[in-house]
Enzyme design. Structure first.
Site, PDB file in Angstrom:
ATOM      1  N   GLU A  13     -16.063 -11.593   2.627  1.00 26.74           N
ATOM      2  CA  GLU A  13     -14.882 -11.292   1.814  1.00 26.74           C
ATOM      3  C   GLU A  13     -14.239 -12.566   1.256  1.00 26.74           C
ATOM      4  O   GLU A  13     -13.793 -12.586   0.098  1.00 26.74           O
ATOM      5  CB  GLU A  13     -13.848 -10.520   2.649  1.00 26.74           C
ATOM      6  CG  GLU A  13     -12.639 -10.066   1.849  1.00 26.74           C
ATOM      7  CD  GLU A  13     -11.618  -9.312   2.692  1.00 26.74           C
ATOM      8  OE1 GLU A  13     -11.141  -8.261   2.251  1.00 26.74           O
ATOM      9  OE2 GLU A  13     -11.286  -9.786   3.801  1.00 26.74           O
ATOM     10  N   CYS A  17     -11.325  -2.498  13.999  1.00 25.62           N
ATOM     11  CA  CYS A  17     -11.590  -3.929  14.209  1.00 25.62           C
ATOM     12  C   CYS A  17     -11.717  -4.322  15.673  1.00 25.62           C
ATOM     13  O   CYS A  17     -12.332  -5.345  15.987  1.00 25.62           O
ATOM     14  CB  CYS A  17     -10.471  -4.754  13.590  1.00 25.62           C
ATOM     15  SG  CYS A  17     -10.387  -4.537  11.824  1.00 25.62           S
ATOM     16  N   GLU A  77       0.832  -1.200   0.000  1.00 28.80           N
ATOM     17  CA  GLU A  77       0.000   0.000   0.000  1.00 28.80           C
ATOM     18  C   GLU A  77       0.873   1.259   0.000  1.00 28.80           C
ATOM     19  O   GLU A  77       0.573   2.242  -0.682  1.00 28.80           O
ATOM     20  CB  GLU A  77      -0.901  -0.024   1.237  1.00 28.80           C
ATOM     21  CG  GLU A  77      -2.194   0.715   1.064  1.00 28.80           C
ATOM     22  CD  GLU A  77      -3.206   0.262   2.118  1.00 28.80           C
ATOM     23  OE1 GLU A  77      -4.052  -0.570   1.786  1.00 28.80           O
ATOM     24  OE2 GLU A  77      -3.129   0.731   3.270  1.00 28.80           O
ATOM     25  N   SER A  87      -7.308   1.508  -2.734  1.00 25.98           N
ATOM     26  CA  SER A  87      -6.037   0.808  -2.945  1.00 25.98           C
ATOM     27  C   SER A  87      -6.344  -0.534  -3.592  1.00 25.98           C
ATOM     28  O   SER A  87      -7.356  -1.172  -3.265  1.00 25.98           O
ATOM     29  CB  SER A  87      -5.353   0.594  -1.597  1.00 25.98           C
ATOM     30  OG  SER A  87      -4.397  -0.423  -1.710  1.00 25.98           O
ATOM     31  N   GLU A 130     -13.261 -11.861  -7.005  1.00 28.54           N
ATOM     32  CA  GLU A 130     -12.033 -11.162  -7.474  1.00 28.54           C
ATOM     33  C   GLU A 130     -10.825 -11.509  -6.610  1.00 28.54           C
ATOM     34  O   GLU A 130      -9.698 -11.173  -6.936  1.00 28.54           O
ATOM     35  CB  GLU A 130     -12.229  -9.641  -7.561  1.00 28.54           C
ATOM     36  CG  GLU A 130     -12.156  -8.885  -6.259  1.00 28.54           C
ATOM     37  CD  GLU A 130     -13.395  -9.041  -5.405  1.00 28.54           C
ATOM     38  OE1 GLU A 130     -13.246  -9.079  -4.182  1.00 28.54           O
ATOM     39  OE2 GLU A 130     -14.514  -9.148  -5.953  1.00 28.54           O
ATOM     40  N   GLU A 143       2.247   1.692  -3.416  1.00 28.43           N
ATOM     41  CA  GLU A 143       1.171   2.176  -4.301  1.00 28.43           C
ATOM     42  C   GLU A 143       0.912   3.665  -4.062  1.00 28.43           C
ATOM     43  O   GLU A 143       0.771   4.447  -5.019  1.00 28.43           O
ATOM     44  CB  GLU A 143      -0.096   1.360  -4.026  1.00 28.43           C
ATOM     45  CG  GLU A 143      -1.254   1.709  -4.935  1.00 28.43           C
ATOM     46  CD  GLU A 143      -2.528   0.929  -4.581  1.00 28.43           C
ATOM     47  OE1 GLU A 143      -2.527   0.166  -3.596  1.00 28.43           O
ATOM     48  OE2 GLU A 143      -3.528   1.121  -5.300  1.00 28.43           O
ATOM     49  N   LYS A 160     -15.739 -10.481   7.064  1.00 28.16           N
ATOM     50  CA  LYS A 160     -14.659 -11.302   6.498  1.00 28.16           C
ATOM     51  C   LYS A 160     -15.219 -12.629   5.960  1.00 28.16           C
ATOM     52  O   LYS A 160     -14.637 -13.226   5.066  1.00 28.16           O
ATOM     53  CB  LYS A 160     -13.571 -11.560   7.542  1.00 28.16           C
ATOM     54  CG  LYS A 160     -12.825 -10.299   7.972  1.00 28.16           C
ATOM     55  CD  LYS A 160     -11.798  -9.885   6.951  1.00 28.16           C
ATOM     56  CE  LYS A 160     -11.124  -8.576   7.328  1.00 28.16           C
ATOM     57  NZ  LYS A 160     -10.308  -8.015   6.249  1.00 28.16           N
ATOM     58  N   CYS A 195      -8.837  -2.520   3.443  1.00 30.00           N
ATOM     59  CA  CYS A 195      -8.750  -3.682   4.356  1.00 30.00           C
ATOM     60  C   CYS A 195     -10.106  -4.136   4.853  1.00 30.00           C
ATOM     61  O   CYS A 195     -10.271  -5.289   5.236  1.00 30.00           O
ATOM     62  CB  CYS A 195      -7.965  -3.331   5.614  1.00 30.00           C
ATOM     63  SG  CYS A 195      -6.356  -2.695   5.313  1.00 30.00           S
TER      64      CYS A 195
HETATM   65 FE1  HC1 Z   1      -8.845  -6.060  10.873  1.00 30.13          FE
HETATM   66 FE2  HC1 Z   1      -7.202  -6.194   9.025  1.00 30.13          FE
HETATM   67  S1  HC1 Z   1      -6.941  -4.907  10.870  1.00 30.13           S
HETATM   68  S2  HC1 Z   1      -9.377  -5.511   8.682  1.00 30.13           S
HETATM   69  O1  HC1 Z   1      -9.316  -4.435  11.144  1.00 30.13           O
HETATM   70  O2  HC1 Z   1      -6.558  -4.860   7.845  1.00 30.13           O
HETATM   71  O3  HC1 Z   1     -11.167  -7.859  10.601  1.00 30.13           O
HETATM   72  O4  HC1 Z   1      -8.027  -7.010  13.657  1.00 30.13           O
HETATM   73  O5  HC1 Z   1      -7.605  -8.683  10.367  1.00 30.13           O
HETATM   74  O6  HC1 Z   1      -7.661  -8.322   6.880  1.00 30.13           O
HETATM   75  O7  HC1 Z   1      -4.448  -7.250   9.631  1.00 30.13           O
HETATM   76  C1  HC1 Z   1     -10.311  -7.160  10.856  1.00 30.13           C
HETATM   77  C2  HC1 Z   1      -8.426  -6.672  12.640  1.00 30.13           C
HETATM   78  C3  HC1 Z   1      -7.812  -7.533  10.205  1.00 30.13           C
HETATM   79  C4  HC1 Z   1      -7.422  -7.495   7.675  1.00 30.13           C
HETATM   80  C5  HC1 Z   1      -5.483  -6.872   9.354  1.00 30.13           C
END
Ligand code: HC1
Ligand code: SF4
Length: 574
Positions: free
Chosen positions: A360, A503, A278, A318, A365, A281, A357, A298
């Site tokens: 996700e 998070c 990141e 990103s 993709e 980038e 998640k 994220c």
């Molecule tokens: Fe998160 Fe991440 S910090 S998004 O907040 O960018 O869920 O803890 O795992 O993937 O590393 C959540 C937390 C986590 C991702 C990272």
């Protein structure tokens, strides 16, 4: 200030304070059900009623403001009787299968029944059947457990400005659902799970994927690898009655090993890769006149919100996959190759504070060139706690374990990802050093820390001013994006996290009652534990992670290079 008497105790509080809060100041707890401070203050359930001298009827203390000379009684026979009757009527429309309910240990309704001395349910309705809606990948709703407190609808509307759930029908038929009773999978829900952690009963829970993990662990043909997210180590302990903000990293690692995972890696390690990619980038976008502001990618709840409400800003995201997805991609490429295992025989399990998640991991993709999805199963902090309990592991007796080193070594920069502003700070630690070419002191970027919904800062780098913003909660993301779009806000780099505070306050985190959530800043306590760990770590900048350096050297090539792009990036298209 206003002085009043509660149960004959004089109390002085600021004007506008509610009776419920004033009572707390006097050391008196008034029970409540629908009240969630700052979010749901509607006086609907009438559990919190009290007697006010001169008032004809009992008043709902969570919305009733204090006044000079007021005299309040919170514990009279009339008050107790009214609360009991109200609760009995609520229970008459609640399917009580407490023994097998997903919430049995954390149910506020059950606790309230005990607190109010309900020793028999006079109007129990044994005819109630489960009313399950489980169309979305992250959540199960059972309206036979719903008490219509509206806490879920309030967080969805106020924190998230998503507002896809609300009351349908009227009177006895009132129930919570989506407009026209559509399935949750058909509306613009972002899977954040904030409604789950706000719910006092078993009406809302995460979709439990632990059976899939047990099946993988029991399959001798599978090599099962696990990685916990940054914030899980400072919240998991709450499921084992430890104080909020206890760091249990070592015990968590030992528990994962005892559960039988073949490798225990760390998503923090992947977060360091995210920063390298990141940061590279961002520097390229600044140098080459790319699309700015660049926005972090994220948080899958945020990505979904962006796709739904700001598709024109997708080029600002990103292209980096989230650390969860980078973790899986590295396991099923670099690690598979080093260990000589066919990636198709590897099952990657992530432990996340986040219900989005689960959504996700299914996104197309994210698929790798070898045909694998990077992560196979994503479970929440709560699901991991249940697995530990089911395995008979006495969590507080565990020794301090250590991650497997190949993808387990991380830095302070990655640990703080779990708090709002952490990704930004971690990126700045690397970007500033790359730009200035010298060692950076101090290492902390306090301007982007803290639990405010929107934080901004301006940094002067050689030859360039960099304006940054970190916002959490989609309500705040909307405010920032509207400002960016109408030209009143100017940033180069923005961090968005869907959940308020980041998070550490994700929808998959340990449940805390409204009583705790209303009067304790759980976000700040959990975040403080992450910052303490960062401070204690020997390496605090992502680019100094020796594992990461070795992986780039042996396998990935340059940050932002061809192989890194193929494995660690993706494009979100409208
Ligand atoms: Fe998160 Fe991440 S910090 S998004 O907040 O960018 O869920 O803890 O795992 O993937 O590393 C959540 C937390 C986590 C991702 C990272
Ligand atoms: Fe709203 Fe989030 Fe719940 Fe979806 S998961 S209904 S967006 S609070």
């Amino acid at each position: 200030m206003v002085t009043l008497k509660i149960n004959d105790i004089p109390v002085t509080v600021p004007e506008g304070t509610t009776v419920l809060e004033a009572a707390r100041n006097a050391g008196i707890k008034i029970p409540s059900l629908c009240f969630l401070k700052g979010v749901n203050e509607i006086g609907a359930c009438r559990i919190c009623v009290v007697e006010v001298k001169g008032a004809k009827s009992l008043v709902a203390s969570c919305v009733y403001p204090v006044s000079e000379g007021m005299e309040v009684q919170t514990n009279t026979e009339r008050v107790r009787h009214s609360r009991q009757l109200t609760l009995e009527l609520i229970l008459s429309n609640h399917r009580m299968d407490c023994l097998t309910c997903a919430r049995n240990a954390h149910c506020e309704l059950r606790e309230l029944a005990a607190e109010l001395g309900i020793d028999a349910v006079r109007y129990a309705n044994d005819e109630l059947l489960p009313r399950i809606e489980d169309s979305a990948p992250h959540l199960v709703r059972d309206n036979s457990k719903c008490v219509l407190c509206r806490r879920c609808t309030a967080v969805c509307r106020k924190y998230q400005e998503v507002g896809v759930i609300g009351p349908n029908d009227r009177g006895f038929s009132t129930h919570i659902g989506c407009a026209f009773d559509r399935d949750l999978s058909e509306v613009d829900c972002v899977s954040c799970g904030q409604c789950i952690v706000a719910c006092p009963t078993g009406a809302l829970s995460e979709k439990d994927d632990t059976a899939k993990v047990w099946a993988a662990l029991n399959d001798p043909a599978k090599h099962v690898v696990v990685g916990p997210a940054p914030s899980v180590r400072v919240t998991l302990g709450e499921c084992f009655k430890m104080p909020i903000g206890t760091n249990v990293e070592g015990k968590m690692v030992s528990a994962l090993r005892r559960l039988g995972f073949d490798k225990v890696f760390d998503v923090d390690n992947a977060a360091d890769f995210t920063i390298m990619e990141e940061g590279t980038e961002f520097l390229a976008r600044m140098k080459e006149g790319g699309v700015l502001p660049m926005i972090t990618s994220c948080s899958p709840g945020w990505i979904r919100y962006c796709e739904q409400h700001y598709p024109d800003l997708l080029p600002n995201l990103s292209t980096c996959k989230s650390p969860q997805q980078m973790f899986g991609a590295l396991v099923k490429s670099y690690y598979a190759e080093k260990a000589g295992i066919d990636p198709k025989d590897i099952v990657v399990v992530s432990v996340m504070p986040c219900t989005a998640k689960k959504y996700e991991v299914q996104r197309e993709e994210q698929r790798m060139a070898n045909g694998c999805m990077p992560v196979d199963i994503s479970i929440t902090t709560r699901e991991l706690a249940r697995m530990i309990q089911r395995a008979g592991i006495l969590f507080d007796h565990l020794p301090e374990g250590q991650f497997d080193p190949m993808l387990g070594l991380s830095t302070g920069a990655s640990v703080i990802f779990g708090a709002s502003g952490g990704v930004m700070e971690a990126a700045l630690r690397t970007v500033v050093e790359v730009v200035t070419g010298g060692e950076m002191k101090p290492l902390e970027f306090h301007e982007v820390r803290g639990m405010e919904g929107i934080k901004e800062a301006v940094y002067e780098l050689p030859g360039r001013t960099v304006r940054v913003c970190a916002a959490s909660g989609l309500h705040n993301a909307k405010t920032v994006l509207d400002g960016v779009k109408n030209g009143t806000l100017h940033y180069d780099f923005i961090e968005f996290m869907a959940c308020p505070g980041g998070c550490i306050n994700g929808g998959g985190q340990p449940l805390q009652s409204a009583e705790v959530r209303s009067f304790t800043d759980i976000k700040a306590l959990r975040a403080a534990a992450l910052y303490r760990q960062d401070e204690a770590m020997p390496i605090r900048k992502s680019h100094e992670n020796p594992v990461l350096q070795a992986v780039y050297q042996d396998y990935l090539g340059e940050p932002g290079g061809h192989r890194a792009h193929e494995l660690l990036h993706c494009t979100y298209v409208p």
